[in-house]
Scaffold this motif. Structure first.
Motif, PDB file in Angstrom:
ATOM      1  N   TYR A  61      52.986  26.038  41.702  1.00  0.00           N
ATOM      2  CA  TYR A  61      51.904  24.199  42.214  1.00  0.00           C
ATOM      3  C   TYR A  61      50.748  25.143  42.314  1.00  0.00           C
ATOM      4  O   TYR A  61      50.391  26.425  42.204  1.00  0.00           O
ATOM      5  N   ILE A  62      50.331  23.330  41.573  1.00  0.00           N
ATOM      6  CA  ILE A  62      48.769  24.238  41.611  1.00  0.00           C
ATOM      7  C   ILE A  62      47.875  22.677  42.138  1.00  0.00           C
ATOM      8  O   ILE A  62      48.358  22.103  42.781  1.00  0.00           O
ATOM      9  N   THR A  63      47.451  23.941  43.061  1.00  0.00           N
ATOM     10  CA  THR A  63      46.125  23.446  43.881  1.00  0.00           C
ATOM     11  C   THR A  63      44.747  23.043  43.937  1.00  0.00           C
ATOM     12  O   THR A  63      43.968  24.210  42.803  1.00  0.00           O
ATOM     13  N   ASN A  64      43.935  22.130  44.059  1.00  0.00           N
ATOM     14  CA  ASN A  64      42.940  21.270  43.949  1.00  0.00           C
ATOM     15  C   ASN A  64      41.993  22.111  45.408  1.00  0.00           C
ATOM     16  O   ASN A  64      42.314  21.110  46.104  1.00  0.00           O
ATOM     17  N   ASN A  65      41.149  22.869  45.569  1.00  0.00           N
ATOM     18  CA  ASN A  65      40.464  22.621  47.487  1.00  0.00           C
ATOM     19  C   ASN A  65      41.558  22.569  47.997  1.00  0.00           C
ATOM     20  O   ASN A  65      41.677  21.762  49.015  1.00  0.00           O
ATOM     21  N   ASP A  66      43.079  23.133  47.930  1.00  0.00           N
ATOM     22  CA  ASP A  66      43.566  23.420  49.104  1.00  0.00           C
ATOM     23  C   ASP A  66      45.095  22.804  48.695  1.00  0.00           C
ATOM     24  O   ASP A  66      45.451  22.690  49.924  1.00  0.00           O
ATOM     25  N   LYS A  67      44.848  21.622  47.936  1.00  0.00           N
ATOM     26  CA  LYS A  67      46.432  20.375  48.016  1.00  0.00           C
ATOM     27  C   LYS A  67      46.043  20.634  46.981  1.00  0.00           C
ATOM     28  O   LYS A  67      45.832  20.685  45.656  1.00  0.00           O
ATOM     29  N   ILE A  68      47.948  20.466  47.225  1.00  0.00           N
ATOM     30  CA  ILE A  68      48.776  20.504  45.843  1.00  0.00           C
ATOM     31  C   ILE A  68      49.023  19.461  45.583  1.00  0.00           C
ATOM     32  O   ILE A  68      48.598  18.352  45.555  1.00  0.00           O
ATOM     33  N   ILE A  69      48.166  19.817  43.975  1.00  0.00           N
ATOM     34  CA  ILE A  69      48.252  18.305  42.851  1.00  0.00           C
ATOM     35  C   ILE A  69      49.583  18.752  41.823  1.00  0.00           C
ATOM     36  O   ILE A  69      49.498  17.081  41.434  1.00  0.00           O
ATOM     37  N   ILE A  70      49.982  19.079  41.648  1.00  0.00           N
ATOM     38  CA  ILE A  70      51.608  19.359  40.896  1.00  0.00           C
ATOM     39  C   ILE A  70      52.807  20.594  41.438  1.00  0.00           C
ATOM     40  O   ILE A  70      51.550  22.072  41.867  1.00  0.00           O
ATOM     41  N   LYS A  71      53.016  20.138  41.881  1.00  0.00           N
ATOM     42  CA  LYS A  71      54.441  21.176  41.752  1.00  0.00           C
ATOM     43  C   LYS A  71      55.696  20.730  40.813  1.00  0.00           C
ATOM     44  O   LYS A  71      56.211  19.914  40.859  1.00  0.00           O
ATOM     45  N   GLN A  72      55.400  21.869  40.510  1.00  0.00           N
ATOM     46  CA  GLN A  72      56.619  21.743  39.172  1.00  0.00           C
ATOM     47  C   GLN A  72      58.262  22.887  39.384  1.00  0.00           C
ATOM     48  O   GLN A  72      57.661  24.404  40.005  1.00  0.00           O
ATOM     49  N   THR A  73      58.999  22.361  39.969  1.00  0.00           N
ATOM     50  CA  THR A  73      60.171  23.125  40.435  1.00  0.00           C
ATOM     51  C   THR A  73      61.236  23.307  39.565  1.00  0.00           C
ATOM     52  O   THR A  73      62.525  23.516  39.279  1.00  0.00           O
ATOM     53  N   VAL A  74      61.566  22.391  38.314  1.00  0.00           N
ATOM     54  CA  VAL A  74      61.998  22.392  37.208  1.00  0.00           C
ATOM     55  C   VAL A  74      60.907  22.270  35.407  1.00  0.00           C
ATOM     56  O   VAL A  74      59.926  22.335  36.090  1.00  0.00           O
ATOM     57  N   ILE A  75      62.576  23.043  34.467  1.00  0.00           N
ATOM     58  CA  ILE A  75      60.871  23.433  33.187  1.00  0.00           C
ATOM     59  C   ILE A  75      60.655  21.858  32.710  1.00  0.00           C
ATOM     60  O   ILE A  75      62.528  20.375  32.716  1.00  0.00           O
ATOM     61  N   PRO A  76      59.624  21.432  32.584  1.00  0.00           N
ATOM     62  CA  PRO A  76      59.672  20.112  32.063  1.00  0.00           C
ATOM     63  C   PRO A  76      60.475  20.203  30.978  1.00  0.00           C
ATOM     64  O   PRO A  76      60.343  20.866  29.973  1.00  0.00           O
ATOM     65  N   VAL A  77      60.301  18.892  30.446  1.00  0.00           N
ATOM     66  CA  VAL A  77      60.399  18.533  28.664  1.00  0.00           C
ATOM     67  C   VAL A  77      62.333  18.181  28.428  1.00  0.00           C
ATOM     68  O   VAL A  77      62.501  17.709  27.766  1.00  0.00           O
ATOM     69  N   ILE A  78      63.021  18.810  29.627  1.00  0.00           N
ATOM     70  CA  ILE A  78      64.610  18.726  28.687  1.00  0.00           C
ATOM     71  C   ILE A  78      64.997  18.369  29.427  1.00  0.00           C
ATOM     72  O   ILE A  78      64.537  17.628  30.360  1.00  0.00           O
ATOM     73  N   SER A  79      66.514  17.895  29.347  1.00  0.00           N
ATOM     74  CA  SER A  79      67.006  16.853  30.024  1.00  0.00           C
ATOM     75  C   SER A  79      67.765  17.259  31.403  1.00  0.00           C
ATOM     76  O   SER A  79      68.158  16.429  32.086  1.00  0.00           O
ATOM     77  N   GLU A  80      67.628  18.348  31.827  1.00  0.00           N
ATOM     78  CA  GLU A  80      68.772  18.910  31.979  1.00  0.00           C
ATOM     79  C   GLU A  80      67.634  19.191  33.851  1.00  0.00           C
ATOM     80  O   GLU A  80      66.922  19.866  33.217  1.00  0.00           O
ATOM     81  N   ASN A  81      68.334  19.397  35.021  1.00  0.00           N
ATOM     82  CA  ASN A  81      67.100  20.251  36.108  1.00  0.00           C
ATOM     83  C   ASN A  81      67.437  21.249  36.151  1.00  0.00           C
ATOM     84  O   ASN A  81      67.704  22.100  37.005  1.00  0.00           O
ATOM     85  N   LYS A  82      66.347  22.521  35.513  1.00  0.00           N
ATOM     86  CA  LYS A  82      66.453  23.866  35.134  1.00  0.00           C
ATOM     87  C   LYS A  82      65.697  24.188  36.598  1.00  0.00           C
ATOM     88  O   LYS A  82      64.740  24.073  35.393  1.00  0.00           O
TER      89      LYS A  82
END
Length: 121
Positions: A61-82
């Motif tokens: 996850y990426i934060t800006n001033n301690d606020k989460i702006i991106i939370k990525q729990t799966v590999i992006p761009v692929i069709s599976e949720n891995k």
């Protein structure tokens, strides 16, 4: 009748000029300095990245001033949720996204990015 309209317009323009006459060169300099400080404070984002353990692997996850702006729990761009298999893979992709954000680019990731970062799909 047209003269009345013109004199009204002149009256308002004169009133505006009188009201703005208090702005001296010194005041303009302070106004400009304040505006530049405001812009620079907004530009200097405090972007950070942290890894995230998921039930099936890793994310980030990426934060800006301690606020989460991106939370990525799966590999992006692929069709599976891995999730990413390793923390290192998640952080590689996360750091690429972070660099894109810092350079005012779209934070999207492509399959080519995953391949170049040697992320196992």
């Amino acid at each position: 009748m047209m003269m009345t309209i013109n004199s009204i317009n002149k009256f308002f323009w004169t009133a505006i000029q009188k009201n703005l006459s208090f702005l001296t060169t010194r005041n303009n300099a302070f106004l400009l300095l304040g505006l530049l400080l405001f812009i620079s404070c907004n530009k200097n984002e405090d972007l950070n990245i942290k890894s995230l353990k998921t039930p099936t692997g890793w994310g980030y996850y990426i934060t800006n001033n301690d606020k989460i702006i991106i939370k990525q729990t799966v590999i992006p761009v692929i069709s599976e949720n891995k999730s990413f298999k390793t923390e290192e893979e998640a952080m590689k992709v996360g750091n690429l996204v972070l660099q894109k954000l810092k350079h005012d680019l779209s934070p999207t990731i492509t399959k080519k990015d995953l391949f170049l970062l040697a992320v196992k799909i």
